[in-house]
Structure formats: C-alpha cells, structure tokens
Scaffold this motif. Sequence first.
Motif, PDB file in Angstrom:
ATOM      1  N   UNK A  84       0.777  -1.245   0.000  1.00 30.18           N
ATOM      2  CA  UNK A  84       0.000   0.000   0.000  1.00 30.18           C
ATOM      3  C   UNK A  84       0.805   1.290   0.000  1.00 30.18           C
ATOM      4  N   UNK A  85       1.941   1.349   0.638  1.00 28.04           N
ATOM      5  CA  UNK A  85       2.584   2.634   0.913  1.00 28.04           C
ATOM      6  C   UNK A  85       2.804   3.466  -0.338  1.00 28.04           C
ATOM      7  N   UNK A  86       3.391   2.869  -1.365  1.00 24.71           N
ATOM      8  CA  UNK A  86       3.610   3.613  -2.616  1.00 24.71           C
ATOM      9  C   UNK A  86       2.892   2.970  -3.805  1.00 24.71           C
ATOM     10  N   UNK A  87       2.881   1.650  -3.831  1.00 21.13           N
ATOM     11  CA  UNK A  87       2.358   0.953  -5.013  1.00 21.13           C
ATOM     12  C   UNK A  87       0.882   1.249  -5.264  1.00 21.13           C
ATOM     13  N   UNK A  88       0.058   1.219  -4.229  1.00 21.28           N
ATOM     14  CA  UNK A  88      -1.382   1.407  -4.420  1.00 21.28           C
ATOM     15  C   UNK A  88      -1.693   2.825  -4.896  1.00 21.28           C
ATOM     16  N   UNK A  89      -0.946   3.808  -4.381  1.00 19.63           N
ATOM     17  CA  UNK A  89      -1.204   5.188  -4.804  1.00 19.63           C
ATOM     18  C   UNK A  89      -0.768   5.419  -6.243  1.00 19.63           C
ATOM     19  N   UNK A  90       0.320   4.787  -6.652  1.00 20.03           N
ATOM     20  CA  UNK A  90       0.732   4.891  -8.046  1.00 20.03           C
ATOM     21  C   UNK A  90      -0.249   4.147  -8.947  1.00 20.03           C
ATOM     22  N   UNK A  91      -0.737   3.033  -8.456  1.00 19.41           N
ATOM     23  CA  UNK A  91      -1.669   2.205  -9.230  1.00 19.41           C
ATOM     24  C   UNK A  91      -3.008   2.902  -9.410  1.00 19.41           C
ATOM     25  N   UNK A  92      -3.481   3.614  -8.374  1.00 22.83           N
ATOM     26  CA  UNK A  92      -4.800   4.257  -8.416  1.00 22.83           C
ATOM     27  C   UNK A  92      -4.748   5.719  -8.829  1.00 22.83           C
ATOM     28  N   UNK A  93      -3.558   6.269  -8.948  1.00 22.67           N
ATOM     29  CA  UNK A  93      -3.432   7.648  -9.402  1.00 22.67           C
ATOM     30  C   UNK A  93      -3.467   8.691  -8.313  1.00 22.67           C
ATOM     31  N   UNK A  94      -3.573   8.291  -7.029  1.00 19.98           N
ATOM     32  CA  UNK A  94      -3.599   9.286  -5.960  1.00 19.98           C
ATOM     33  C   UNK A  94      -2.258   9.974  -5.783  1.00 19.98           C
TER      34      UNK A  94
END
Length: 341
Positions: free
Chosen positions: A107-117
Amino acid sequence: MTALATPPVTGRPAGSSPHLLRWLLRLHRPALLAWTVFVLVLGGLLLWVGGPLTEGAVEGWKQYHACETGGCAYDPSAVGRHKDWYMYTTFAVIGVPVLIAAWSGATLTSRELEHGTAQLAWTQSVSPARWLAAKLAVPAVLVAVGSGLLVGLHHWAWSTGQGRLDSAKSWYDVGTYAANGPATAAMALAALVIGALFGLLKRNSLGSLVGSLCGTGLLWSVMAIATPHLWPTVTKFSSLKNDVPQGSGIIVDQGLVTSTGAHVADPHCGGSGFASCQARYTELDAVGYYNDYHPQSHYWPLQLTATAIILAVTALLALAAFRLLRRQTGPSAPARKAAAV
C-alpha cells in the motif's frame, strides 16, 4: 524505463507540511489504527508475561523443587503457561518486520501509483520527492517508536525470569536474541523502505507485496548468517575428558585441537574416558577441544554492529528509492517553477 507522467501543477500555493501530514494520516488511517492496536495489545501481553506469568512460573518451580525431596504434588500449569506465552510474544515481536514489509509493499507507494492518488498529490504543488519523503518519514517515526517499545518490553520480560526460572531461555536462543535487541527494530525500518522501493518498481500491490517480503527475508537471512562474524570470537580450550567442548554462547566453530595446534573436526565420540573414544583421539593426535564462540559480554557489540549495518543498508535503499522516483518522473524543477508563477 517508462517515466511516470507528472501532471501539470495548478496555480494554488505550495501545499503546507501540516496539510500533507493530515492527508497522509487520513489516507493510511486504517493501517495506523491497526499498528497502534497491535503495539498496545502485544505490549500488554509482554507486561503480563514479564509480570504475573513470570511470578507464577517462579512459584511453580519452587513447588517442583520442594517435591524433589518428598511425595508432594505440584501444579505445572503456571510453568507451561509462561513458556507458551513467552514463545507466542517472541514470535510476534520477530514478525514485526514481516508485517511492516507486507503493508509497505502492498500500500505505501504501489497502491497510490496504481490508483493515481500519487499523481493527484503532485498536482497540489507537492513534488514527487517531497511526497516520497513524507510517505517514508511519517511511518518511519511510528515504526521506530512502536518496534523499539516492543523490543524493550520483550527484553524486560525475558530478564525478569533470568536466574529464577529453570525454563528461562538463554540470551543466545535464536528467537530470544532476535526479539531482545535493536537489530529487529532496525530491520522493521529496513522493511518499510524495501516495501516502498518495490512499490515504485512494481507499481502494483501484489507484485510489491511479494517483492518486499522476499527482499526483507533476504536481508534478514544475510544478517542472521553474518552476525556471528561481526565481532571477534573468544576461543576456549577444554579437556578431552569432557563429552563436548566447554563454553556457552553463540557458537562459531568448534572441534578438536592437535598437539601441533591444528584444528580438526570433532568426531562427536564422547569423553576420553571411553576406550574407543580415547583410541580415536589418539589416532587424530587430539589433545583437547577448542570452541570459538561469543560469550554474553559480546551481546551488545553484536547487536549494535548489526543494527548499524542494517541502518546503513536502509539509508542506501532510501537513496535508491528517491533516485528511482526521479528517473520515473523526471526533474521536478519545471514543476517548482510553475508553482512559483
């Protein structure tokens, strides 16, 4: 490598640090609450193990020894309960880096890059480098405080039974050694950075999760193998009349020493009081045992040296993460210039 598109910066003023901090805390509120609950619950269990459970086990051992000379009965449940919960809490403290790596990688970086946040944050006049710095700094403080507290409480819980419990773990027991020292807290910080780095590399939750767990496991394994060699050992020679080499601690090497001073492998025959063993030792020209090991006085030198190495590796991995992000997003100078306009 395909660069991540950095959205154009809007004309609003540069985002303040408090605003960024509030955004990060709100975004990761579930993880923050889970970590807080984990630390409080495990900390409470360690206080229980080092307090009432230890006292109950001490009384249980007193009853046991009193029964050695008579036909009385005693209740072994207190001793068993202490042993079980000490083992559970030890595994939990050791598992902290794994939990941190799993969360960070997923979650820390990957999810935000994946979702565009992440890209959305960059449109709020937050540069990619500042975004990553905040993403690492806030959890790092919480991880350092929480894991440090758990390690300290575990060391205290272990120490309350030393010299009082026949079943107390020795300082060089693998699990106890790991859970008692600052190297485990340093490994938790390393796991955090490893997860963030794999998040930038993979940009998807599953791949980052697998990579961060494997990376943390690799670093942990390397340090476990290297730790006994981080400090000079003590060599103890003992008589062949003993069944095994003398000297307790972290064993690095042991065997037989010959009349010429050479070290050879121990055939594990037993003491020289056995005729067959004496014949074997005579054949090998053995005159005694040698044991290269770390006594208890080496505990802190080993722990602190390992901690320093892990922190140095963590710093290098953090630097690699920032360099990777810069390669992916390109120079941030144009964004800063646009923000100023």
